[in-house]
Scaffold this active site. Structure first.
Site, mmCIF file in Angstrom:
data_model
loop_
_atom_site.group_PDB
_atom_site.id
_atom_site.type_symbol
_atom_site.label_atom_id
_atom_site.label_comp_id
_atom_site.label_asym_id
_atom_site.label_seq_id
_atom_site.Cartn_x
_atom_site.Cartn_y
_atom_site.Cartn_z
ATOM 1 N N ARG A 111 6.762 12.628 -9.849
ATOM 2 C CA ARG A 111 5.774 11.776 -10.548
ATOM 3 C C ARG A 111 6.051 10.293 -10.319
ATOM 4 O O ARG A 111 5.649 9.440 -11.107
ATOM 5 C CB ARG A 111 5.738 12.065 -12.050
ATOM 6 C CG ARG A 111 5.373 13.504 -12.372
ATOM 7 C CD ARG A 111 5.018 13.669 -13.833
ATOM 8 N NE ARG A 111 4.663 15.032 -14.123
ATOM 9 C CZ ARG A 111 5.512 15.930 -14.644
ATOM 10 N NH1 ARG A 111 6.740 15.575 -14.938
ATOM 11 N NH2 ARG A 111 5.108 17.145 -14.871
ATOM 12 N N LYS A 133 -1.488 -0.759 -2.492
ATOM 13 C CA LYS A 133 -2.382 0.312 -2.053
ATOM 14 C C LYS A 133 -1.603 1.323 -1.222
ATOM 15 O O LYS A 133 -0.824 0.935 -0.331
ATOM 16 C CB LYS A 133 -3.527 -0.249 -1.211
ATOM 17 C CG LYS A 133 -4.666 -0.786 -2.039
ATOM 18 C CD LYS A 133 -5.858 -1.126 -1.160
ATOM 19 C CE LYS A 133 -7.032 -1.597 -2.007
ATOM 20 N NZ LYS A 133 -8.150 -2.084 -1.175
ATOM 21 N N GLU A 175 -6.044 -11.332 9.427
ATOM 22 C CA GLU A 175 -5.954 -11.249 7.954
ATOM 23 C C GLU A 175 -5.500 -12.591 7.369
ATOM 24 O O GLU A 175 -5.829 -12.916 6.236
ATOM 25 C CB GLU A 175 -4.994 -10.126 7.529
ATOM 26 C CG GLU A 175 -5.442 -8.721 7.933
ATOM 27 C CD GLU A 175 -6.387 -8.049 6.921
ATOM 28 O OE1 GLU A 175 -6.761 -8.696 5.922
ATOM 29 O OE2 GLU A 175 -6.748 -6.885 7.158
ATOM 30 N N LYS A 216 -3.403 -13.637 -2.006
ATOM 31 C CA LYS A 216 -3.684 -12.229 -2.317
ATOM 32 C C LYS A 216 -3.140 -11.860 -3.691
ATOM 33 O O LYS A 216 -3.796 -11.166 -4.472
ATOM 34 C CB LYS A 216 -3.099 -11.316 -1.239
ATOM 35 C CG LYS A 216 -3.375 -9.866 -1.595
ATOM 36 C CD LYS A 216 -3.344 -8.918 -0.463
ATOM 37 C CE LYS A 216 -3.734 -7.523 -0.957
ATOM 38 N NZ LYS A 216 -3.583 -6.495 0.040
ATOM 39 N N GLU A 226 -9.332 -2.987 -8.037
ATOM 40 C CA GLU A 226 -10.500 -3.243 -7.172
ATOM 41 C C GLU A 226 -11.825 -2.846 -7.816
ATOM 42 O O GLU A 226 -12.603 -2.072 -7.268
ATOM 43 C CB GLU A 226 -10.333 -2.526 -5.829
ATOM 44 C CG GLU A 226 -11.223 -3.111 -4.754
ATOM 45 C CD GLU A 226 -10.942 -2.547 -3.379
ATOM 46 O OE1 GLU A 226 -9.808 -2.694 -2.895
ATOM 47 O OE2 GLU A 226 -11.852 -1.955 -2.799
ATOM 48 N N ARG A 230 -11.100 -8.091 -6.321
ATOM 49 C CA ARG A 230 -10.298 -7.588 -5.198
ATOM 50 C C ARG A 230 -11.177 -7.161 -4.020
ATOM 51 O O ARG A 230 -10.726 -7.137 -2.880
ATOM 52 C CB ARG A 230 -9.389 -6.437 -5.661
ATOM 53 C CG ARG A 230 -8.407 -6.022 -4.578
ATOM 54 C CD ARG A 230 -7.267 -5.177 -5.083
ATOM 55 N NE ARG A 230 -6.385 -4.837 -3.976
ATOM 56 C CZ ARG A 230 -5.220 -4.265 -4.102
ATOM 57 N NH1 ARG A 230 -4.748 -3.960 -5.297
ATOM 58 N NH2 ARG A 230 -4.481 -3.986 -3.048
ATOM 59 N N ASN A 234 -11.935 -7.341 1.051
ATOM 60 C CA ASN A 234 -12.504 -6.450 2.062
ATOM 61 C C ASN A 234 -13.435 -7.201 3.017
ATOM 62 O O ASN A 234 -14.155 -6.572 3.793
ATOM 63 C CB ASN A 234 -13.273 -5.305 1.387
ATOM 64 C CG ASN A 234 -12.340 -4.434 0.573
ATOM 65 O OD1 ASN A 234 -11.149 -4.366 0.871
ATOM 66 N ND2 ASN A 234 -12.855 -3.799 -0.466
ATOM 67 N N HIS A 237 -14.196 -5.886 6.386
ATOM 68 C CA HIS A 237 -13.679 -4.520 6.494
ATOM 69 C C HIS A 237 -14.785 -3.469 6.623
ATOM 70 O O HIS A 237 -14.559 -2.419 7.213
ATOM 71 C CB HIS A 237 -12.791 -4.179 5.291
ATOM 72 C CG HIS A 237 -11.423 -4.798 5.369
ATOM 73 N ND1 HIS A 237 -11.235 -6.167 5.421
ATOM 74 C CD2 HIS A 237 -10.180 -4.260 5.424
ATOM 75 C CE1 HIS A 237 -9.939 -6.424 5.495
ATOM 76 N NE2 HIS A 237 -9.277 -5.288 5.504
ATOM 77 N N HIS A 241 -14.334 -1.143 9.562
ATOM 78 C CA HIS A 241 -14.088 0.310 9.460
ATOM 79 C C HIS A 241 -15.042 1.090 10.370
ATOM 80 O O HIS A 241 -14.663 2.120 10.934
ATOM 81 C CB HIS A 241 -14.228 0.787 8.015
ATOM 82 C CG HIS A 241 -13.053 0.413 7.158
ATOM 83 N ND1 HIS A 241 -13.047 0.543 5.801
ATOM 84 C CD2 HIS A 241 -11.826 -0.077 7.476
ATOM 85 C CE1 HIS A 241 -11.881 0.138 5.311
ATOM 86 N NE2 HIS A 241 -11.128 -0.247 6.319
ATOM 87 N N HIS A 255 -6.311 -2.241 13.528
ATOM 88 C CA HIS A 255 -7.010 -2.555 12.274
ATOM 89 C C HIS A 255 -7.348 -4.046 12.179
ATOM 90 O O HIS A 255 -8.485 -4.419 11.867
ATOM 91 C CB HIS A 255 -6.148 -2.111 11.084
ATOM 92 C CG HIS A 255 -6.739 -2.472 9.761
ATOM 93 N ND1 HIS A 255 -7.906 -1.899 9.290
ATOM 94 C CD2 HIS A 255 -6.355 -3.373 8.821
ATOM 95 C CE1 HIS A 255 -8.203 -2.423 8.110
ATOM 96 N NE2 HIS A 255 -7.272 -3.324 7.796
HETATM 97 N N1 GLY Z 1 -6.334 -4.886 2.066
HETATM 98 C C1 GLY Z 1 -7.146 -5.152 0.960
HETATM 99 C C2 GLY Z 1 -6.504 -4.882 -0.354
HETATM 100 O O1 GLY Z 1 -5.310 -4.685 -0.456
HETATM 101 O O2 GLY Z 1 -7.199 -4.860 -1.336
#
Ligand code: GLY
Length: 299
Positions: A111, A133, A175, A216, A226, A230, A234, A237, A241, A255
């Site tokens: 856990r 993330k 980035e 960030k 998010e 947040r 993106n 992105h 993507h 990426h």
């Molecule tokens: N890479 C975008 C984020 O961490 O929200």
């Protein structure tokens, strides 16, 4: 392979251990995460639509096997052999993919055990190392299975980036530019004037990484999950993507390269909708051309 750094004289009470996962674990991790993704994707309707207790039992068994496979891979299988406990720490050393998989396993094991990240790519140092993330891909889409799970410590050694191939560094730089485009005109202009020094290393690179991480962190502090701000991160992105999917998530398009292309398209799209001036788009594209961000991918 897990590297136990401490040896205990007895198994109880369990003592904290240090476990390490790095890029050399990637093939095993990718293989087992694919098994997990395939397992989940084999039941796209989810638990809700399973036919009766038998169907549910089969699905749970399947999931249990798959998650066991993730934790029981060559990389994580020896955790139990080394009597890891909840107080153990998992050191994840590598780029964004190693982080996604390693941190997700840290989240699942017992856990959740604490994890420490040592990012070795520019992209990981300025982006994925901040915000917690973790995810694996499923056949239905990228990053469909995962969690927000913050590291207890990030150790970003900017000198490590000297070992990166230029293409990787350039991809990560997209980035960095993103933080300038997200409302920090001064940083964008500083990058425009100093990008060569950032590529060369030293104080300019450290400054660019520090500004990016601070930008960030401020956004993640406002919206870790998010649901609002947040999503700004993106930028580029959504288009990116789509390019990555078209390239089959292969190294044909990294990426950061996809995000770089995606940002240009996002600005063009905004201009077409009358949301920003064409001059702004030209400025972004000119900057990206000067740093060759539009042309580093293989076509
Ligand atoms: N890479 C975008 C984020 O961490 O929200």
């Amino acid at each position: 392979m897990i590297v136990p750094r401490l040896t205990a004289s007895s198994n109880w009470p369990p003592r904290p251990r240090t476990l390490t996962v790095g890029p050399t674990n990637l093939p095993a991790l990718c293989h087992t995460s694919e098994e997990l993704a395939t397992s989940v994707s084999a039941h796209p309707q989810g638990l809700r639509n399973c036919a009766g207790p038998q169907g549910l039992g089969r699905l749970l068994e399947h999931l249990q096997d798959a998650i066991g496979a993730l934790l029981g891979s060559e990389a994580f299988g020896s955790v139990d052999d080394h009597h890891a406990s909840r107080a153990s720490r998992l050191y994840v050393v590598g780029g964004g993919i190693v982080q996604d998989l390693g941190a997700f396993a840290a989240y699942l094991y017992k856990r959740g055990i604490p994890w420490v990240f040592v990012p070795t790519t520019l992209l990981a140092q300025v982006d994925s190392s901040v915000g917690g993330k973790t995810a694996i891909n499923a056949s239905k889409g990228k990053n469909l299975i995962g969690a927000f799970y913050q590291p207890i410590l990030v150790i970003a050694d900017t000198a490590l980036l000297d070992t990166l191939p230029e293409r990787e560094f350039r991809a990560g730089y997209a980035e960095v530019v993103k933080y300038g485009l997200l409302g920090d005109r001064e940083f964008f202009e500083w990058l425009d004037a100093n990008w060569r020094d950032v590529f060369a290393g030293g104080p300019a690179r450290e400054h660019a990484i520090a500004v990016s991480c601070r930008a960030k962190a401020a956004i993640v502090a406002r919206d870790e999950r998010e649901t609002g701000d947040r999503m700004l991160l993106n930028l580029g992105h959504t288009f990116g993507h789509a390019f990555e999917a078209a390239a089959g998530y292969s190294d044909q398009l990294l990426h950061g390269e996809a995000v770089g292309l995606g940002m240009s398209l996002a600005f063009e799209f905004s201009a077409r909708r009358g949301l920003i001036a064409k001059a702004e788009v030209d400025r972004v594209i000119a900057d990206r051309k000067s740093t060759r961000l539009n042309s580093s991918h293989r076509t």
